[in-house]
Design an enzyme around this catalytic site. Structure first.
Site, PDB file in Angstrom:
ATOM      1  N   TYR A   1       2.908   8.440  23.971  1.00  0.00           N
ATOM      2  CA  TYR A   1       1.950   9.051  24.932  1.00  0.00           C
ATOM      3  C   TYR A   1       2.076  10.494  24.447  1.00  0.00           C
ATOM      4  O   TYR A   1       3.150  10.916  24.243  1.00  0.00           O
ATOM      5  CB  TYR A   1       1.962   8.672  26.265  1.00  0.00           C
ATOM      6  CG  TYR A   1       3.505   9.017  26.851  1.00  0.00           C
ATOM      7  CD1 TYR A   1       3.372  10.245  27.653  1.00  0.00           C
ATOM      8  CD2 TYR A   1       4.141   8.328  26.819  1.00  0.00           C
ATOM      9  CE1 TYR A   1       4.578  10.222  28.373  1.00  0.00           C
ATOM     10  CE2 TYR A   1       5.465   8.494  27.475  1.00  0.00           C
ATOM     11  CZ  TYR A   1       6.032   9.762  28.180  1.00  0.00           C
ATOM     12  OH  TYR A   1       6.945   9.840  28.683  1.00  0.00           O
TER      13      TYR A   1
ATOM     14  N   HIS B   1      16.942  14.491  34.049  1.00  0.00           N
ATOM     15  CA  HIS B   1      15.877  13.766  33.062  1.00  0.00           C
ATOM     16  C   HIS B   1      16.602  12.797  32.449  1.00  0.00           C
ATOM     17  O   HIS B   1      16.302  11.606  32.287  1.00  0.00           O
ATOM     18  CB  HIS B   1      14.641  14.429  32.393  1.00  0.00           C
ATOM     19  CG  HIS B   1      13.641  13.598  32.125  1.00  0.00           C
ATOM     20  ND1 HIS B   1      13.439  13.087  30.709  1.00  0.00           N
ATOM     21  CD2 HIS B   1      12.506  13.224  32.770  1.00  0.00           C
ATOM     22  CE1 HIS B   1      12.401  12.521  30.379  1.00  0.00           C
ATOM     23  NE2 HIS B   1      11.694  12.516  31.906  1.00  0.00           N
TER      24      HIS B   1
END
EC number: 1.3.98.5
Length: 231
Positions: free
Chosen positions: A133, A156
């Protein structure tokens, strides 16, 4: 695995192209052996122009508008463009296809962690499943202090610490299309990608994502299996 030479890898220019296609039902007919041979030969020949075909992926059913995706990478973007054009022009499979989406990225060193090397560039084998993506950061992201962005990216990364079997390929795409980044996750099982993506939603960096579609997900398949599965 041998110790990676991060300086050499980060000095490497490598373009990636993810190209997604659909096939009209019945366009390939019922007798497909010659189509398989033609496509197999074509993809093998791409190595002669310096293009690596990382994989073919069956995305049918995970999207209503697409049937398969091709991942290629090369030192020059012109080589990827030539492969894309020749596939559509010279192969029976390519001539039966309609382009759905295509995106290009370029490996550049990670901003804060120079050891963060895309799996494909580190010499890792392709995963059995993939999720690709593009994404665009918020307008504020690049204006934040370095330490703030470093903290959020570290968080993250920590969110993914339980998913070492999911291998990331994150590459910049600035000026190469409509997106800033393209990300391809590879894994031995699809559920691992699903669970990881859910985990990553609960991080501060998520607040700075402005766009992150379309998604293209599916198993890596050999040419023969792909052609036989097409409508």
């Amino acid at each position: 695995m041998a110790r990676l030479d991060y300086d050499a890898l980060n000095a490497t220019l490598r373009y990636l192209m993810f190209s997604v296609f659909s096939v009209s039902p019945g366009a390939l007919g019922d007798q497909r052996d010659a189509i398989i041979d033609d496509a197999s030969t074509f993809f093998k020949q791409q190595e002669e122009r310096g293009v690596v075909v990382r994989g073919l992926y069956d995305v049918a059913g995970l999207r209503a508008d697409a049937d398969f995706m091709v991942w290629t990478h090369a030192e020059r973007v012109e080589a990827l463009q030539a492969t894309y054009a020749d596939f559509r022009r010279t192969t029976t499979l390519g001539r039966a296809c309609t382009p759905v989406w295509s995106g290009v990225g370029l490996h550049r060193p990670a901003e804060f962690n120079k050891s963060h090397i895309p799996a494909f560039l580190a010499g890792e084998e392709p995963g059995a499943y993939i999720c690709v993506y593009p994404f665009v950061r918020s307008y504020e992201w690049y204006l934040l202090p370095d330490e703030e962005r470093r903290r959020m990216l570290a968080e993250h990364g920590m969110a993914a610490r339980g998913y070492k079997d999911v291998r990331a390929n994150t590459v910049p795409a600035f000026a190469l299309g409509d997106y800033e980044w393209i990300l391809a996750f590879e894994a031995p099982e699809l559920d691992r990608i699903v669970d990881l993506m859910r985990e990553l939603r609960a991080t501060d960096a998520r607040r700075h994502t402005r766009a992150e579609t379309p998604f293209f997900t599916g198993p890596r398949v050999p040419v023969e299996q792909l052609v036989h599965s097409l409508p």
